[in-house]
Design a protein around this motif. Structure first.
Motif, PDB file in Angstrom:
ATOM      1  N   THR A  56       0.834  -1.205   0.000  1.00  0.00           N
ATOM      2  CA  THR A  56       0.000   0.000   0.000  1.00  0.00           C
ATOM      3  C   THR A  56       0.866   1.252   0.000  1.00  0.00           C
ATOM      4  O   THR A  56       0.355   2.362  -0.030  1.00  0.00           O
ATOM      5  N   SER A  57       2.203   1.061   0.099  1.00  0.00           N
ATOM      6  CA  SER A  57       3.110   2.196   0.120  1.00  0.00           C
ATOM      7  C   SER A  57       3.427   2.650  -1.306  1.00  0.00           C
ATOM      8  O   SER A  57       3.394   1.858  -2.248  1.00  0.00           O
ATOM      9  N   GLU A  58       3.787   3.950  -1.440  1.00  0.00           N
ATOM     10  CA  GLU A  58       4.113   4.479  -2.763  1.00  0.00           C
ATOM     11  C   GLU A  58       5.407   3.869  -3.294  1.00  0.00           C
ATOM     12  O   GLU A  58       5.569   3.698  -4.501  1.00  0.00           O
ATOM     13  N   ASN A  59       6.363   3.539  -2.406  1.00  0.00           N
ATOM     14  CA  ASN A  59       7.636   2.974  -2.855  1.00  0.00           C
ATOM     15  C   ASN A  59       7.674   1.461  -2.616  1.00  0.00           C
ATOM     16  O   ASN A  59       8.644   0.914  -2.101  1.00  0.00           O
ATOM     17  N   PHE A  60       6.575   0.788  -2.976  1.00  0.00           N
ATOM     18  CA  PHE A  60       6.456  -0.663  -2.790  1.00  0.00           C
ATOM     19  C   PHE A  60       7.463  -1.409  -3.680  1.00  0.00           C
ATOM     20  O   PHE A  60       7.644  -1.070  -4.847  1.00  0.00           O
ATOM     21  N   SER A  61       8.145  -2.427  -3.081  1.00  0.00           N
ATOM     22  CA  SER A  61       9.078  -3.275  -3.824  1.00  0.00           C
ATOM     23  C   SER A  61       8.554  -4.702  -3.824  1.00  0.00           C
ATOM     24  O   SER A  61       8.435  -5.327  -2.763  1.00  0.00           O
ATOM     25  N   ALA A  62       8.224  -5.201  -5.018  1.00  0.00           N
ATOM     26  CA  ALA A  62       7.700  -6.573  -5.121  1.00  0.00           C
ATOM     27  C   ALA A  62       8.753  -7.588  -4.689  1.00  0.00           C
ATOM     28  O   ALA A  62       8.440  -8.610  -4.077  1.00  0.00           O
ATOM     29  N   THR A  63      10.016  -7.309  -5.009  1.00  0.00           N
ATOM     30  CA  THR A  63      11.090  -8.263  -4.626  1.00  0.00           C
ATOM     31  C   THR A  63      11.167  -8.401  -3.107  1.00  0.00           C
ATOM     32  O   THR A  63      11.270  -9.504  -2.568  1.00  0.00           O
ATOM     33  N   TRP A  64      11.109  -7.249  -2.429  1.00  0.00           N
ATOM     34  CA  TRP A  64      11.101  -7.291  -0.945  1.00  0.00           C
ATOM     35  C   TRP A  64       9.936  -8.139  -0.447  1.00  0.00           C
ATOM     36  O   TRP A  64      10.083  -8.994   0.416  1.00  0.00           O
ATOM     37  N   TYR A  65       8.734  -7.871  -0.985  1.00  0.00           N
ATOM     38  CA  TYR A  65       7.546  -8.577  -0.515  1.00  0.00           C
ATOM     39  C   TYR A  65       7.699 -10.090  -0.713  1.00  0.00           C
ATOM     40  O   TYR A  65       7.356 -10.878   0.172  1.00  0.00           O
ATOM     41  N   LEU A  66       8.226 -10.508  -1.861  1.00  0.00           N
ATOM     42  CA  LEU A  66       8.360 -11.949  -2.141  1.00  0.00           C
ATOM     43  C   LEU A  66       9.403 -12.574  -1.226  1.00  0.00           C
ATOM     44  O   LEU A  66       9.217 -13.686  -0.728  1.00  0.00           O
ATOM     45  N   ILE A  67      10.529 -11.879  -0.980  1.00  0.00           N
ATOM     46  CA  ILE A  67      11.562 -12.443  -0.096  1.00  0.00           C
ATOM     47  C   ILE A  67      11.011 -12.573   1.318  1.00  0.00           C
ATOM     48  O   ILE A  67      11.244 -13.565   2.022  1.00  0.00           O
ATOM     49  N   GLU A  68      10.225 -11.572   1.759  1.00  0.00           N
ATOM     50  CA  GLU A  68       9.730 -11.581   3.141  1.00  0.00           C
ATOM     51  C   GLU A  68       8.643 -12.623   3.361  1.00  0.00           C
ATOM     52  O   GLU A  68       8.613 -13.299   4.385  1.00  0.00           O
ATOM     53  N   ASN A  69       7.721 -12.770   2.386  1.00  0.00           N
ATOM     54  CA  ASN A  69       6.545 -13.602   2.602  1.00  0.00           C
ATOM     55  C   ASN A  69       6.542 -14.916   1.825  1.00  0.00           C
ATOM     56  O   ASN A  69       5.746 -15.804   2.120  1.00  0.00           O
ATOM     57  N   HIS A  70       7.396 -15.059   0.798  1.00  0.00           N
ATOM     58  CA  HIS A  70       7.345 -16.272  -0.024  1.00  0.00           C
ATOM     59  C   HIS A  70       8.744 -16.740  -0.406  1.00  0.00           C
ATOM     60  O   HIS A  70       8.978 -17.195  -1.529  1.00  0.00           O
ATOM     61  N   SER A  71       9.712 -16.623   0.569  1.00  0.00           N
ATOM     62  CA  SER A  71      11.085 -16.973   0.225  1.00  0.00           C
ATOM     63  C   SER A  71      11.270 -18.469  -0.010  1.00  0.00           C
ATOM     64  O   SER A  71      12.195 -18.878  -0.697  1.00  0.00           O
ATOM     65  N   VAL A  72      10.402 -19.295   0.560  1.00  0.00           N
ATOM     66  CA  VAL A  72      10.535 -20.741   0.377  1.00  0.00           C
ATOM     67  C   VAL A  72       9.322 -21.338  -0.332  1.00  0.00           C
ATOM     68  O   VAL A  72       9.105 -22.546  -0.288  1.00  0.00           O
TER      69      VAL A  72
END
Length: 883
Positions: A161-177
């Protein structure tokens, strides 16, 4: 009894699938005679009667409720027909969650659709709500720390929901495995959501058409009500009240706007007035700005402002400006004093010291602040070191600590030196090379001035370092080597008399700590001549540790006698030699670190004085152990606890084992110590020589020679004592035995065999053999040979004392001498051979062949009759058992 009507039957439903609250049309037979006849309606197990609208006996309209089952029947119950059945079923679809910006025809309870756990301790605002799982797959949190993610993706966020959202960050944090197939499914879900949004309002209206109709009806009713109120033209109607409210709001807004216009006019006039002073406001505001920035710690801003003011107004003749500039100088003077106080504060970091020195330099402070700081740091470090000693000297709670206070003191001293001296040294280096000062200092010649001052003060700083290292060394000497200090120095650095003296391991720990200090100072590139006193201290500590360890080892060896349990193995030795060797090996192992020669150190064992002292103490240790053995041999029965004595029951030799209830006699203890002495001479002392050489000890030949000589002396002394105890009774019983019953060599009857006195003597010798053999097989030949020597000498003396023999007497004497000599033949020495020969020569010769034959018969009869008893004298049992 049959019913008047058939039970209800559902044959169709439209649509046949949908989410909760979907409006459906039910068709069938016998669905009731009217609305009042309908008493029950359930879809997928949920009661839908409240939303049911009876249309006819074949049609009912209702809304599907939040059923528990995914798929189920439609059951209608009527008063007339009872409980019905269904030929069709309805499939309940799970409703998709509605996002913050998604269109919905109905009101959605947002609290049920968002994951509140992410912000549990904060207030919930609509903007902070976010879907818990936008990808539509299971969240599988990895183990990547949040700090690492922030370092990898600076300036972006994992919140979509942030203006500077990073999809890579989100995937590493929530779907790294998460698996690739799951991610592919997530991509498909996103495409579906995008397609659904692209369908626009038409799809939204289709999905909630009935809701729109209901809303339309409600709005129409409201509109009609408003029109009816408006036509009445009555004061107080809804429209009139609304108009009044709007008018009042407009008036209030106008009033507020007029105030704003008024403030704007006033601000414009004020601004016009201030513009007049705009050119000189810097100077007028400077005193206040200096004070304010000083409180905030923005010293750089103050310095820049001061330099600017000095260049603009330093030589002004305008009275007002001169007055304000004088106030500026007063504030700058106060700032110089403040910065100098902060510079001289302790403790402080090197960074802060450099910063304050630069500030004072830029502010043209009088004197040399850098040298003042160095001098203050030097005094502070010396004070810290002295306080360390006072703290531990005055601490009366030494019993509470496992580590001796001297060791804790040296470690605390090490922390002070290693913690403070590097910064002190780096401050001096910065002072020497001029790197303390900023560009301002460079321009004003401060750097050259600093280098010149440093060159003049090199000797002073060298003395400071010398004072620190000497203070360190004297404090350590006062705690550990007080004898190396003068009386005056002991008053300053001593006071440890009441503390426990350190053992070797604690001294080793101290040496390790001092070495760490030395290595830390060498790493700073401090000249070696300033560190030589620490090297000298290390050498003396290592020497002291060597002597203390050897002294303590002597005490440990002396106490080994208390550990003697008299348990012998099949080699005839106890655990005492092994315990002694283990004690010495442990001592050498403990000396490994202090004796190790580090770079720049001297090999302590190559110093003549240390060599001689170490060799002498090692010899003393060996003598102490020999004395232990001698003390054990002198103990009486009352001094020795023999209740636990046993032997190696696992020995394959049954003759070496003692009985379980065996209690060692003084003679047996002598044998055990003799056996230990032989083992020491042949094995232990040689092993010890190897250990000494391996650890770099010199003079091992002398140590071994002295040790072997001392053991041999003890061995001879104990052996003579044992032989005296065992041989004298046997030898003393020969003469009374020979002449028992008034026996006379000149007048005796024909011999019938060996007389009992000789048999008794042989049995006594066998007893000695058994006693020695039980302890050590190797001692048997040595002991029996000496006993046989004594018996042979006594027999020779007795035969030579007889004045004359009859023929029977001669045969009897020759029979007994030959029997004795033949039985102990395996233990005859040259001396006993000669004595038996002299005894036989003192007897008359047997010229008759019959006498010779008779003698041989008697001799053979004796050997045959006592064959069992005499087995121990056979040569096969004489040789030592091979180890």
């Amino acid at each position: 009894m049959s019913r008047a009507h058939q039970p209800p039957l559902v044959t169709g439903i439209s649509p046949n699938e949908g989410t909760s609250w979907t409006k459906v049309t039910i068709r069938g037979e016998n669905l009731g005679t009217g609305p009042a006849d309908l008493v029950g309606l359930s879809i997928c197990g949920h009661n839908c009667l409240l939303t049911a609208e009876w249309m006819s006996a074949s049609k009912i309209v209702c809304h599907v409720g939040p059923a528990k089952d995914d798929k189920g029947e439609i059951i209608v119950s009527t008063k007339s027909g009872g409980h019905g059945t269904s030929t069709v079923s309805f499939k309940l679809l799970k409703a998709e969650k509605i996002g913050i910006l998604d269109q919905s025809a109905v009101w959605v309870d947002e609290m049920n659709y968002y994951d509140m756990r992410t912000d549990r301790n904060k207030g919930i605002s609509p903007l902070s709500l976010r879907p818990s799982n936008p990808l539509g797959i299971d969240v599988d949190k990895g183990k990547v720390p949040l700090k690492d993610l922030e370092a990898m993706f600076p300036g972006v966020s994992g919140d979509f929901t942030s203006e500077n959202f990073s999809a890579t960050w989100y995937l590493i944090e929530n779907h790294s495995v998460t698996s690739f197939d799951q991610l592919r499914m997530a991509a498909s879900n996103l495409k579906k959501q995008a397609t659904r949004k692209n369908e626009g309002s038409l799809a939204y209206v289709k999905g909630g058409l009935s809701t729109f109709f209901e809303a339309q009806d409600a709005l129409a009713a409201i509109h009609q009500r408003l029109e009816s109120d408006g036509t009445e033209k009555v004061e107080g109607s809804m429209t009139q009240r609304l108009e009044n409210v709007l008018n009042r709001a407009s008036d209030t807004a106008d009033t507020l706007f007029q105030e704003v216009l008024g403030r704007k006019d006033k601000a414009d006039s004020t601004r016009n007035a201030l513009n007049v002073l705009q050119r000189f406001k810097f100077l007028f505001n400077l005193p206040l700005n200096i004070e304010r920035n000083t409180h905030k710690g923005d010293y750089d801003v103050v310095i820049n402002d001061y330099e600017k003011a000095k260049s603009l107004f330093g030589n002004t003749e305008v009275p007002v400006f001169k007055k304000v500039y004088a106030e500026v100088e007063t504030r700058i003077g106060a700032l110089r004093s403040l910065l100098l106080d902060k510079l001289l504060e302790t403790p402080s970091t090197l960074h802060d010291q450099k910063r304050y020195i630069r500030y004072l330099s830029d502010l043209h402070a009088p004197g040399d602040p850098a040298w003042q700081c160095i001098y203050a740091q030097h005094k502070w470090i010396l004070g810290l070191m002295q306080n360390c000693k006072e703290e531990f000297i005055n601490d009366q709670r030494a019993w509470r600590y496992e580590t001796p206070q001297q060791v804790q003191f040296v470690e605390k001293l090490s922390d002070v030196v290693i913690g403070q001296l590097p910064n002190f040294w780096k401050l001096w280096i910065s002072y020497v090379n001029g790197s303390l000062f900023s560009e301002t200092g460079e321009k004003s010649g401060q750097v050259e001035k600093s280098k010149k001052n440093a060159r003049q003060r090199q000797n002073d700083f060298k003395k400071m370092i010398e004072e620190v290292t000497h203070r360190l060394v004297k404090l350590v000497r006062g705690a550990l080597l007080p004898s190396t200090l003068t009386e005056l120095e002991l008053r300053l650095y001593g006071g440890w008399e009441s503390k426990t003296e350190l053992t070797g391991p604690w001294l080793t720990q101290v040496i390790h700590t001092v070495r760490i200090i030395f290595e830390a100072l060498v790493a700073l590139e401090i000249p070696n001549d300033l560190l030589q006193v620490i090297q000298d201290l290390l050498l003396e500590l290592r020497h002291h540790c060597l002597l203390v360890t050897l002294h303590h080892t002597a005490g440990d060896v002396k106490r080994l006698a208390e550990k003697e349990d008299w348990v012998v193995d099949n080699e005839g030795i106890t655990s005492l030699p092994a315990q002694f060797e283990q004690c010495m090996v442990q001592m050498l192992q403990s000396l490994k670190e202090p004796m190790e020669t580090k770079p720049g150190e001297v090999n302590i064992l190559q110093l003549d004085q240390a060599q001689d002292q170490a060799s002498e103490l090692c010899v003393d240790i060996m003598r102490v152990f020999v004395n232990c053995l001698e003390q054990l041999s002198n103990k009486t029965d009352g001094d020795v606890d023999t209740s636990h004595i046993s032997v190696d029951l696992a020995s394959p030799d049954p003759f070496s084992g003692l009985q379980e209830n065996f209690c060692a006699t003084p003679e047996q203890r002598l044998l055990i110590i003799l056996s230990n002495c032989q083992y020491l001479e042949k094995h232990t002392f040689l092993n010890m020589a190897e250990h000494f050489e391996k650890h770099g000890f010199t003079g091992t030949d002398k140590i071994t020679q002295v040790s072997v000589h001392a053991v041999k002396e003890l061995d001879e002394s104990l052996f003579d004592a044992y032989i005296e105890r065992k041989s004298d009774p046997i030898v003393g019983s020969l003469e009374p035995g020979i002449y028992a019953g008034y026996f006379d060599w000149r007048d005796c009857s024909t011999p019938t065999g060996v007389r009992n006195y000789l048999k008794e003597a042989l049995v006594n010798i066998i007893t000695v053999h058994a006693e020695v053999f039980t302890v050590s097989k190797e001692l048997v030949p040595r002991v029996l040979t000496r006993i046989v020597d004594g018996v042979a000498e006594e027999m020779s003396r007795l035969m030579q004392c007889v004045s004359s023999f009859s023929m029977n007497g001669a045969i009897q004497a020759r029979l007994e001498i030959n029997a004795l000599r033949d039985v102990v033949a395996s233990y005859l020495s040259s001396e006993s051979h000669a004595n038996f020969k002299q005894a036989l020569e003192a007897l008359p010769q047997l010229h008759s062949g019959s006498d010779q034959k008779f003698l041989e018969e008697l001799l053979n009869r004796f050997k045959s009759s006592m064959q069992l008893q005499l087995t121990c004298f056979q040569p096969s049992n004489v040789q030592p058992v091979k180890r």
